[in-house]
Design a protein around this motif. Structure first.
Motif, PDB file in Angstrom:
ATOM      1  N   LEU A 192       0.857  -1.185   0.000  1.00  0.00           N
ATOM      2  CA  LEU A 192       0.000   0.000   0.000  1.00  0.00           C
ATOM      3  C   LEU A 192       0.890   1.232   0.000  1.00  0.00           C
ATOM      4  O   LEU A 192       1.654   1.460   0.934  1.00  0.00           O
ATOM      5  CB  LEU A 192      -0.917  -0.010   1.222  1.00  0.00           C
ATOM      6  CG  LEU A 192      -1.924   1.138   1.342  1.00  0.00           C
ATOM      7  CD1 LEU A 192      -2.848   1.184   0.138  1.00  0.00           C
ATOM      8  CD2 LEU A 192      -2.743   0.980   2.630  1.00  0.00           C
ATOM      9  N   ARG A 193       0.770   2.044  -1.054  1.00  0.00           N
ATOM     10  CA  ARG A 193       1.610   3.228  -1.209  1.00  0.00           C
ATOM     11  C   ARG A 193       0.828   4.482  -0.834  1.00  0.00           C
ATOM     12  O   ARG A 193      -0.278   4.707  -1.322  1.00  0.00           O
ATOM     13  CB  ARG A 193       2.099   3.326  -2.659  1.00  0.00           C
ATOM     14  CG  ARG A 193       2.956   2.154  -3.096  1.00  0.00           C
ATOM     15  CD  ARG A 193       4.345   2.221  -2.518  1.00  0.00           C
ATOM     16  NE  ARG A 193       5.097   3.307  -3.118  1.00  0.00           N
ATOM     17  CZ  ARG A 193       5.790   3.200  -4.255  1.00  0.00           C
ATOM     18  NH1 ARG A 193       5.826   2.039  -4.905  1.00  0.00           N
ATOM     19  NH2 ARG A 193       6.448   4.230  -4.734  1.00  0.00           N
ATOM     20  N   ASP A 194       1.445   5.319  -0.003  1.00  0.00           N
ATOM     21  CA  ASP A 194       0.785   6.496   0.548  1.00  0.00           C
ATOM     22  C   ASP A 194       1.209   7.815  -0.088  1.00  0.00           C
ATOM     23  O   ASP A 194       0.507   8.813   0.035  1.00  0.00           O
ATOM     24  CB  ASP A 194       1.074   6.608   2.049  1.00  0.00           C
ATOM     25  CG  ASP A 194       0.494   5.457   2.847  1.00  0.00           C
ATOM     26  OD1 ASP A 194      -0.625   5.035   2.530  1.00  0.00           O
ATOM     27  OD2 ASP A 194       1.174   4.992   3.787  1.00  0.00           O
ATOM     28  N   GLU A 195       2.354   7.838  -0.746  1.00  0.00           N
ATOM     29  CA  GLU A 195       3.000   9.120  -1.023  1.00  0.00           C
ATOM     30  C   GLU A 195       2.454   9.871  -2.236  1.00  0.00           C
ATOM     31  O   GLU A 195       2.924  10.979  -2.543  1.00  0.00           O
ATOM     32  CB  GLU A 195       4.519   8.928  -1.162  1.00  0.00           C
ATOM     33  CG  GLU A 195       4.952   8.090  -2.347  1.00  0.00           C
ATOM     34  CD  GLU A 195       5.119   6.618  -2.028  1.00  0.00           C
ATOM     35  OE1 GLU A 195       6.093   6.014  -2.526  1.00  0.00           O
ATOM     36  OE2 GLU A 195       4.262   6.060  -1.302  1.00  0.00           O
ATOM     37  N   PHE A 196       1.445   9.334  -2.918  1.00  0.00           N
ATOM     38  CA  PHE A 196       0.916  10.003  -4.110  1.00  0.00           C
ATOM     39  C   PHE A 196      -0.502  10.539  -3.928  1.00  0.00           C
ATOM     40  O   PHE A 196      -1.107  11.047  -4.860  1.00  0.00           O
ATOM     41  CB  PHE A 196       0.994   9.056  -5.320  1.00  0.00           C
ATOM     42  CG  PHE A 196       2.407   8.748  -5.701  1.00  0.00           C
ATOM     43  CD1 PHE A 196       3.088   9.553  -6.598  1.00  0.00           C
ATOM     44  CD2 PHE A 196       3.087   7.687  -5.115  1.00  0.00           C
ATOM     45  CE1 PHE A 196       4.412   9.297  -6.924  1.00  0.00           C
ATOM     46  CE2 PHE A 196       4.404   7.424  -5.429  1.00  0.00           C
ATOM     47  CZ  PHE A 196       5.073   8.238  -6.338  1.00  0.00           C
ATOM     48  N   LEU A 197      -1.031  10.440  -2.707  1.00  0.00           N
ATOM     49  CA  LEU A 197      -2.377  10.951  -2.423  1.00  0.00           C
ATOM     50  C   LEU A 197      -2.442  12.461  -2.559  1.00  0.00           C
ATOM     51  O   LEU A 197      -3.420  13.007  -3.083  1.00  0.00           O
ATOM     52  CB  LEU A 197      -2.800  10.532  -1.008  1.00  0.00           C
ATOM     53  CG  LEU A 197      -4.065  11.189  -0.437  1.00  0.00           C
ATOM     54  CD1 LEU A 197      -5.285  10.855  -1.283  1.00  0.00           C
ATOM     55  CD2 LEU A 197      -4.279  10.749   1.014  1.00  0.00           C
ATOM     56  N   ALA A 211       1.403  12.879 -15.106  1.00  0.00           N
ATOM     57  CA  ALA A 211       1.262  11.481 -15.529  1.00  0.00           C
ATOM     58  C   ALA A 211       0.167  11.335 -16.573  1.00  0.00           C
ATOM     59  O   ALA A 211       0.318  10.593 -17.555  1.00  0.00           O
ATOM     60  CB  ALA A 211       0.957  10.604 -14.310  1.00  0.00           C
ATOM     61  N   GLN A 212      -0.951  12.025 -16.383  1.00  0.00           N
ATOM     62  CA  GLN A 212      -2.023  11.996 -17.383  1.00  0.00           C
ATOM     63  C   GLN A 212      -1.513  12.447 -18.739  1.00  0.00           C
ATOM     64  O   GLN A 212      -1.784  11.823 -19.768  1.00  0.00           O
ATOM     65  CB  GLN A 212      -3.164  12.921 -16.958  1.00  0.00           C
ATOM     66  CG  GLN A 212      -3.972  12.476 -15.772  1.00  0.00           C
ATOM     67  CD  GLN A 212      -5.020  13.516 -15.444  1.00  0.00           C
ATOM     68  OE1 GLN A 212      -6.008  13.674 -16.163  1.00  0.00           O
ATOM     69  NE2 GLN A 212      -4.813  14.255 -14.372  1.00  0.00           N
ATOM     70  N   THR A 228      -6.757   7.385 -11.331  1.00  0.00           N
ATOM     71  CA  THR A 228      -5.787   6.746 -12.223  1.00  0.00           C
ATOM     72  C   THR A 228      -4.545   7.591 -12.462  1.00  0.00           C
ATOM     73  O   THR A 228      -3.462   7.045 -12.667  1.00  0.00           O
ATOM     74  CB  THR A 228      -6.465   6.398 -13.559  1.00  0.00           C
ATOM     75  OG1 THR A 228      -7.153   7.561 -14.064  1.00  0.00           O
ATOM     76  CG2 THR A 228      -7.484   5.281 -13.368  1.00  0.00           C
ATOM     77  N   GLY A 229      -4.686   8.927 -12.443  1.00  0.00           N
ATOM     78  CA  GLY A 229      -3.506   9.770 -12.592  1.00  0.00           C
ATOM     79  C   GLY A 229      -2.525   9.574 -11.452  1.00  0.00           C
ATOM     80  O   GLY A 229      -1.300   9.540 -11.652  1.00  0.00           O
ATOM     81  N   LYS A 230      -3.027   9.432 -10.238  1.00  0.00           N
ATOM     82  CA  LYS A 230      -2.164   9.237  -9.080  1.00  0.00           C
ATOM     83  C   LYS A 230      -1.517   7.848  -9.101  1.00  0.00           C
ATOM     84  O   LYS A 230      -0.342   7.684  -8.735  1.00  0.00           O
ATOM     85  CB  LYS A 230      -2.946   9.470  -7.789  1.00  0.00           C
ATOM     86  CG  LYS A 230      -3.360  10.932  -7.621  1.00  0.00           C
ATOM     87  CD  LYS A 230      -4.160  11.198  -6.353  1.00  0.00           C
ATOM     88  CE  LYS A 230      -4.519  12.682  -6.252  1.00  0.00           C
ATOM     89  NZ  LYS A 230      -5.286  13.022  -5.036  1.00  0.00           N
ATOM     90  N   ALA A 231      -2.266   6.833  -9.543  1.00  0.00           N
ATOM     91  CA  ALA A 231      -1.684   5.494  -9.648  1.00  0.00           C
ATOM     92  C   ALA A 231      -0.595   5.466 -10.712  1.00  0.00           C
ATOM     93  O   ALA A 231       0.475   4.862 -10.512  1.00  0.00           O
ATOM     94  CB  ALA A 231      -2.773   4.473  -9.972  1.00  0.00           C
TER      95      ALA A 231
END
Length: 289
Positions: A192-197, A211-212, A228-231
């Motif tokens: 579980l990755r937190d740093e892109f929220l 990213a988009q 999806t942009g954050k993922a």
């Protein structure tokens, strides 16, 4: 009727309205505020076009009271309560869709359509997608790791919720088929990755917007800034720092790939309940301009 929950631009609430209509059911959407964006406007109009009964509440307490009112109202008018669907569809029953999706992935690997991924990057909103996938991968015997990129805060996304939903979904499968095995949560294959929220749910980040743009320019792939942009930002950051060298990586795109009904273009936002007009009259958030 069915009743479900989300924020104003909820993809889940929209999907519920579309498929409820196809099934001959009414759809009631209980919606909370979120930062404004063009996708919020589009989803609200599409939900209205699909026949959703839209209700906007300023906070969770008001939404809970409003939900009780809507349930009672339908009970009095129809003689039965609406079927309540969890936020994001993330219940044990809802997670089964992504258990099945993992089995479909296994079948695609088996016929040579793609190699077995080492990693799957996917957005985690209410966890039904990521938990269904990891349970399905375990069932399918695949060694793929899930990189769940958090786009919501607890309690919607947390390791505790992942464990609970995994066990409850497993139990539902065993109830339906007593020979179904009880599986242990695969700790080493779930990250579980937190740093892109960023600062909060649905508030775009510079990384998600970049990213988009990057994947659209390279592949013509449409993403959005909330999920999806954050993922994808997480995947691209890992690729840039060498973490994905010699890895087979699958990006699991949870964004809608189907075109919106062109008849929606003729709709007027003034036809929506007044509480939603603000999303069309106020500016969208700065990174969405």
């Amino acid at each position: 009727a069915v009743l479900t929950f989300g924020c104003a631009g909820s993809n889940h609430a929209l999907a519920t309205a579309i498929y409820a209509r196809q099934a001959g059911l009414d759809a009631i959407s209980i919606l909370l505020p979120q930062p404004n964006a063009r996708t919020v406007r589009r989803n609200l109009m599409a939900g209205w076009h699909a026949g959703a009964d839209l209700h906007h509440y300023l906070d969770g307490k008001r939404a809970a009271l409003g939900t009780l009112h809507r349930l009672r109202q339908r009970r009095l008018s129809d003689g039965r309560y609406p079927y309540v669907i969890a936020p994001g569809g993330s219940s044990p029953l809802g997670a089964l869709g992504f258990v099945n999706a993992a089995l479909e992935l296994k079948a695609q690997i088996g016929v040579g359509e793609m190699p077995e991924p080492d990693l799957i990057y996917v957005a985690s909103g209410t966890m039904g997608t990521v938990v269904g996938l990891i349970l399905g991968l375990e069932l399918a015997g695949l060694k793929t790791r899930i990189v769940a990129v958090r786009v919501t805060s607890p309690p919607y996304t947390s390791l505790e919720k992942a464990h609970r939903l995994f066990d409850d979904t497993n139990a539902l499968l065993q109830k339906a088929a007593p020979n179904f095995p009880i599986l242990a949560f695969p700790e080493q294959r779930f990250c579980l990755r937190d740093e892109f929220l960023g600062e909060r749910y649905a508030l775009y980040t510079k990384d998600s917007v970049q990213a988009q743009k990057q994947v659209y320019d390279a592949e013509g792939l449409n993403l959005e800034g909330t999920y999806t942009g954050k993922a994808m930002a997480c995947l691209l950051a890992d690729a840039a720092n060498g973490a994905l060298r010699n890895k087979t990586v699958l990006f699991w795109n949870t964004y809608n790939s189907r075109p919106f009904d062109s008849a929606m273009d003729a709709l007027d936002y003034h036809d929506l309940p007044r509480d939603f007009h603000r999303y069309f009259e106020e500016d969208v958030q700065p990174l969405d301009r």
